[in-house]
Design a protein around this motif. Structure first.
Motif, PDB file in Angstrom:
ATOM      1  N   ILE A 115     -67.336  51.803  32.094  1.00  0.00           N
ATOM      2  CA  ILE A 115     -67.435  52.706  33.235  1.00  0.00           C
ATOM      3  C   ILE A 115     -68.912  52.697  33.593  1.00  0.00           C
ATOM      4  O   ILE A 115     -69.749  53.116  32.798  1.00  0.00           O
ATOM      5  N   LEU A 116     -69.235  52.191  34.766  1.00  0.00           N
ATOM      6  CA  LEU A 116     -70.628  52.073  35.175  1.00  0.00           C
ATOM      7  C   LEU A 116     -71.010  53.235  36.083  1.00  0.00           C
ATOM      8  O   LEU A 116     -70.375  53.467  37.106  1.00  0.00           O
ATOM      9  N   VAL A 117     -72.052  53.952  35.665  1.00  0.00           N
ATOM     10  CA  VAL A 117     -72.550  55.090  36.427  1.00  0.00           C
ATOM     11  C   VAL A 117     -73.946  54.758  36.927  1.00  0.00           C
ATOM     12  O   VAL A 117     -74.831  54.429  36.138  1.00  0.00           O
ATOM     13  N   ALA A 118     -74.117  54.806  38.244  1.00  0.00           N
ATOM     14  CA  ALA A 118     -75.410  54.537  38.873  1.00  0.00           C
ATOM     15  C   ALA A 118     -75.404  55.182  40.255  1.00  0.00           C
ATOM     16  O   ALA A 118     -74.340  55.531  40.779  1.00  0.00           O
ATOM     17  N   HIS A 119     -76.574  55.344  40.829  1.00  0.00           N
ATOM     18  CA  HIS A 119     -76.674  55.840  42.205  1.00  0.00           C
ATOM     19  C   HIS A 119     -75.801  54.953  43.088  1.00  0.00           C
ATOM     20  O   HIS A 119     -75.771  53.727  42.910  1.00  0.00           O
ATOM     21  N   GLN A 120     -75.108  55.546  44.031  1.00  0.00           N
ATOM     22  CA  GLN A 120     -74.160  54.789  44.858  1.00  0.00           C
ATOM     23  C   GLN A 120     -74.809  53.601  45.585  1.00  0.00           C
ATOM     24  O   GLN A 120     -74.162  52.572  45.780  1.00  0.00           O
ATOM     25  N   ASP A 121     -76.076  53.690  45.942  1.00  0.00           N
ATOM     26  CA  ASP A 121     -76.727  52.570  46.621  1.00  0.00           C
ATOM     27  C   ASP A 121     -77.242  51.516  45.641  1.00  0.00           C
ATOM     28  O   ASP A 121     -77.569  50.404  46.046  1.00  0.00           O
ATOM     29  N   HIS A 122     -77.297  51.866  44.368  1.00  0.00           N
ATOM     30  CA  HIS A 122     -77.721  50.945  43.310  1.00  0.00           C
ATOM     31  C   HIS A 122     -76.507  50.219  42.717  1.00  0.00           C
ATOM     32  O   HIS A 122     -76.643  49.173  42.083  1.00  0.00           O
ATOM     33  N   LEU A 123     -75.325  50.764  42.946  1.00  0.00           N
ATOM     34  CA  LEU A 123     -74.116  50.213  42.336  1.00  0.00           C
ATOM     35  C   LEU A 123     -73.791  48.765  42.719  1.00  0.00           C
ATOM     36  O   LEU A 123     -73.418  47.990  41.836  1.00  0.00           O
ATOM     37  N   PRO A 124     -73.907  48.360  43.988  1.00  0.00           N
ATOM     38  CA  PRO A 124     -73.496  46.974  44.298  1.00  0.00           C
ATOM     39  C   PRO A 124     -74.215  45.921  43.447  1.00  0.00           C
ATOM     40  O   PRO A 124     -73.571  45.048  42.867  1.00  0.00           O
ATOM     41  N   ARG A 125     -75.530  46.008  43.343  1.00  0.00           N
ATOM     42  CA  ARG A 125     -76.282  45.047  42.532  1.00  0.00           C
ATOM     43  C   ARG A 125     -75.964  45.231  41.044  1.00  0.00           C
ATOM     44  O   ARG A 125     -75.824  44.266  40.293  1.00  0.00           O
ATOM     45  N   SER A 126     -75.840  46.469  40.621  1.00  0.00           N
ATOM     46  CA  SER A 126     -75.549  46.762  39.207  1.00  0.00           C
ATOM     47  C   SER A 126     -74.189  46.203  38.793  1.00  0.00           C
ATOM     48  O   SER A 126     -74.044  45.643  37.706  1.00  0.00           O
ATOM     49  N   ILE A 127     -73.209  46.340  39.662  1.00  0.00           N
ATOM     50  CA  ILE A 127     -71.871  45.823  39.373  1.00  0.00           C
ATOM     51  C   ILE A 127     -71.913  44.304  39.259  1.00  0.00           C
ATOM     52  O   ILE A 127     -71.350  43.719  38.322  1.00  0.00           O
ATOM     53  N   LYS A 128     -72.587  43.644  40.204  1.00  0.00           N
ATOM     54  CA  LYS A 128     -72.691  42.175  40.161  1.00  0.00           C
ATOM     55  C   LYS A 128     -73.345  41.711  38.863  1.00  0.00           C
ATOM     56  O   LYS A 128     -72.900  40.751  38.231  1.00  0.00           O
ATOM     57  N   MET A 129     -74.408  42.388  38.475  1.00  0.00           N
ATOM     58  CA  MET A 129     -75.134  42.022  37.247  1.00  0.00           C
ATOM     59  C   MET A 129     -74.239  42.225  36.023  1.00  0.00           C
ATOM     60  O   MET A 129     -74.166  41.357  35.147  1.00  0.00           O
ATOM     61  N   ALA A 130     -73.565  43.370  35.953  1.00  0.00           N
ATOM     62  CA  ALA A 130     -72.697  43.659  34.807  1.00  0.00           C
ATOM     63  C   ALA A 130     -71.566  42.634  34.707  1.00  0.00           C
ATOM     64  O   ALA A 130     -71.252  42.146  33.620  1.00  0.00           O
ATOM     65  N   LYS A 131     -70.985  42.286  35.831  1.00  0.00           N
ATOM     66  CA  LYS A 131     -69.917  41.278  35.825  1.00  0.00           C
ATOM     67  C   LYS A 131     -70.452  39.920  35.401  1.00  0.00           C
ATOM     68  O   LYS A 131     -69.783  39.184  34.679  1.00  0.00           O
ATOM     69  N   ASN A 132     -71.651  39.588  35.848  1.00  0.00           N
ATOM     70  CA  ASN A 132     -72.278  38.325  35.467  1.00  0.00           C
ATOM     71  C   ASN A 132     -72.512  38.252  33.954  1.00  0.00           C
ATOM     72  O   ASN A 132     -72.493  37.178  33.367  1.00  0.00           O
ATOM     73  N   LEU A 133     -72.721  39.398  33.328  1.00  0.00           N
ATOM     74  CA  LEU A 133     -72.896  39.453  31.871  1.00  0.00           C
ATOM     75  C   LEU A 133     -71.562  39.420  31.116  1.00  0.00           C
ATOM     76  O   LEU A 133     -71.546  39.387  29.887  1.00  0.00           O
ATOM     77  N   GLY A 134     -70.464  39.469  31.843  1.00  0.00           N
ATOM     78  CA  GLY A 134     -69.154  39.396  31.205  1.00  0.00           C
ATOM     79  C   GLY A 134     -68.433  40.719  31.067  1.00  0.00           C
ATOM     80  O   GLY A 134     -67.347  40.773  30.487  1.00  0.00           O
ATOM     81  N   PHE A 135     -69.003  41.779  31.586  1.00  0.00           N
ATOM     82  CA  PHE A 135     -68.317  43.065  31.557  1.00  0.00           C
ATOM     83  C   PHE A 135     -67.205  43.108  32.600  1.00  0.00           C
ATOM     84  O   PHE A 135     -67.339  42.538  33.690  1.00  0.00           O
ATOM     85  N   THR A 136     -66.144  43.809  32.290  1.00  0.00           N
ATOM     86  CA  THR A 136     -65.185  44.262  33.291  1.00  0.00           C
ATOM     87  C   THR A 136     -65.694  45.636  33.688  1.00  0.00           C
ATOM     88  O   THR A 136     -65.939  46.477  32.817  1.00  0.00           O
ATOM     89  N   VAL A 137     -65.891  45.857  34.985  1.00  0.00           N
ATOM     90  CA  VAL A 137     -66.568  47.063  35.445  1.00  0.00           C
ATOM     91  C   VAL A 137     -65.610  47.991  36.183  1.00  0.00           C
ATOM     92  O   VAL A 137     -64.943  47.580  37.136  1.00  0.00           O
ATOM     93  N   ASN A 138     -65.571  49.217  35.733  1.00  0.00           N
ATOM     94  CA  ASN A 138     -64.862  50.287  36.429  1.00  0.00           C
ATOM     95  C   ASN A 138     -65.892  51.289  36.917  1.00  0.00           C
ATOM     96  O   ASN A 138     -66.794  51.650  36.171  1.00  0.00           O
TER      97      ASN A 138
END
Length: 179
Positions: A115-138
């Protein structure tokens, strides 16, 4: 900045292994600031509902210690792994470094759904990075996290500064193959 982020269902959040919280700015006076206080409240609510281990950045941890001191935190990410103890060099603790450290501990514990928690405007890049590391992101619904006009990080003081910052941050992350 419009975000097209899929908000996870309750079932998806329940099926996650871990809560990961990324801070948004920090203040020179040692206080976490209103953005991180808001994010700490989200982490607190998620923990109370889903009882998942928590890995968060220092500023959210500081806000959480006042809000919900009973929440056990698995790891507080405070500094870059390459920080030199002599104090002469301190590498900036960016989103990629926080997520890499979260991935290191996650791998050890077999956690890959976060479960990724970040500022809503920071989320798009954060989600891409987390997925690139192999996380499944909710991601839970995060839409009103404020900017902090007193942040020591100028790009987190208002939406327009952050929007400009994201152009360079996304470019850098693409060049480094982080996203």
């Amino acid at each position: 900045m419009k975000n097209k982020i899929r908000v996870a269902s309750d079932e998806d959040l329940k099926g996650s292994n871990l809560i990961v919280g990324l801070s948004f700015g920090k203040r020179n006076n040692g206080l976490p600031g209103k953005s991180n206080e808001y994010l700490a409240e989200i982490v607190s609510n998620l923990y109370r509902k889903y009882q998942k281990p928590v890995i968060i950045q220092e500023e959210i941890a500081e806000a959480l210690s006042g809000l919900a001191p009973d929440i056990p935190i698995r790891l507080i990410i405070k500094e870059h792994r390459e920080y030199k103890k002599n104090g002469k060099e301190k590498k900036y603790l960016d989103t990629s470094e926080v997520l890499i450290q979260a991935k290191d501990i996650s791998r050890t514990n077999g956690w890959n759904i976060i479960i990724l928690v970040a500022h809503q405007d920071h989320l798009p890049r954060s989600i891409k990075m987390a997925k690139n590391l192999g996380f499944t992101v909710n991601t839970p619904l995060i839409k009103n996290c404020p900017y902090d006009e007193l942040s020591s990080q100028k790009w987190t003081r208002n939406k327009w500064r952050f929007k400009f910052h994201e152009i360079s941050a996304n470019t850098l992350y693409l060049l480094k193959d982080y996203i």
